[in-house]
Design an enzyme around this catalytic site. Structure first.
Site, PDB file in Angstrom:
ATOM      1  N   SER A   1       1.043  -1.103   0.168  1.00 34.00           N
ATOM      2  CA  SER A   1       0.010   0.042   0.100  1.00 34.00           C
ATOM      3  C   SER A   1       0.806   1.282  -0.076  1.00 34.00           C
ATOM      4  O   SER A   1       2.065   1.103   0.340  1.00 34.00           O
ATOM      5  CB  SER A   1      -0.887  -0.146   1.423  1.00 34.00           C
TER       6      SER A   1
ATOM      7  N   TYR B   1      -2.166  -1.309  10.242  1.00 36.44           N
ATOM      8  CA  TYR B   1      -2.193  -1.444   8.789  1.00 36.44           C
ATOM      9  C   TYR B   1      -0.845  -0.952   8.239  1.00 36.44           C
ATOM     10  O   TYR B   1      -0.515  -1.790   7.372  1.00 36.44           O
ATOM     11  CB  TYR B   1      -3.581  -0.604   8.371  1.00 36.44           C
TER      12      TYR B   1
END
Length: 251
Positions: free
Chosen positions: A146, A159
């Site tokens: 990401s 995350y």
């Protein structure tokens, strides 16, 4: 997306395939001739995708799989090879977002949930995929990291930690298998128009759009095209890459 036949007779395994980027990639691989194994925890939407691929003339195997459980991942890879005979490409895309929380308020169960699915799940998939690719003499793995894998995200420590770690895992594996005809790369999507983005923003996707220098969310199909390029012969000199596809968000 330009449709060619880059993957005719190739076998591709996709996790997190029931929606978003995984779904777009599975459809794109199939459209270009691949035989596709689609894996996800969500059976109903997985079956919808299976039916869609079959209706378009594709060959597909749908597998319910929790990537955090080694026995389910091992069985999914074994089932793919049993059905199709080999494994040429793997797209490890399954992942979840965390609830926005400052670090000192993160519950241990929540930390473990994010790391188990995002990081442990990617590792487990790679473990069994790479073992098969070593046996057959080659293959390609692409992992979903990401933009949060190269920057901090307020409220998103779990995350971001998982996505940073995926890059390290990817680069290390690329070195382990570089001389075994196996390439390992990662994609780093930014803010993409997916159900995960809806959940993360509480339905107010304009908040995510405002973060994008290009003034819009990315499309799952745009990420899928990058994955296909990495898995194709045109990406044959690329391994250990962490390719950012985020509209300038991480700059």
């Amino acid at each position: 997306m330009l449709t060619t036949h880059r993957f005719t007779e190739k076998v591709v395994f996709v996790t997190g395939a029931a929606s978003g980027i995984g779904r777009a990639a599975a459809l794109a691989f199939s459209a270009e001739g691949a035989r596709v194994a689609i894996a996800d925890r969500t059976e109903a939407t997985l079956e919808h995708l299976r039916a869609e691929i079959e209706a378009a003339g594709g060959e597909v195997l749908a597998i319910r799989c929790d990537v955090s459980l080694p026995e389910e991942v091992e069985a999914a890879i074994a089932g793919t090879v049993e059905r199709f005979g080999r494994l040429d490409c793997a797209f490890n895309n399954a992942g979840v977002e965390n609830r926005a929380t400052p670090v000192h308020e993160i519950e241990l169960d929540e930390w473990d949930r994010i790391l188990d699915i995002n990081l442990r799940g990617t590792f487990l998939c790679m473990k069994y995929e790479l073992a098969q690719m070593v046996r057959q003499g080659g293959g390609v793995v692409v992992n979903t990291s990401s933009g949060a894998g190269i920057r901090g995200v307020a409220g998103g420590a779990a995350y971001a930690a998982s996505k940073h770690a995926i890059i390290g895992l990817t680069r290390s594996a690329a070195l382990d298998y570089a001389r075994k005809n196996i390439r390992v790369n990662a994609i780093l999507p930014g803010n993409i128009e997916t159900p995960m983005m809806d959940r993360f923003t509480g339905g107010d996707v304009q908040k995510a759009i405002d973060l994008e220098p290009v003034g819009r969310l990315g499309k799952p199909e745009e990420i899928a095209e990058a994955v296909l390029w990495m898995c194709s012969d045109l990406g044959g000199f690329v391994t250990g890459a962490a390719t950012v596809i985020d509209g300038g968000w991480s700059l």
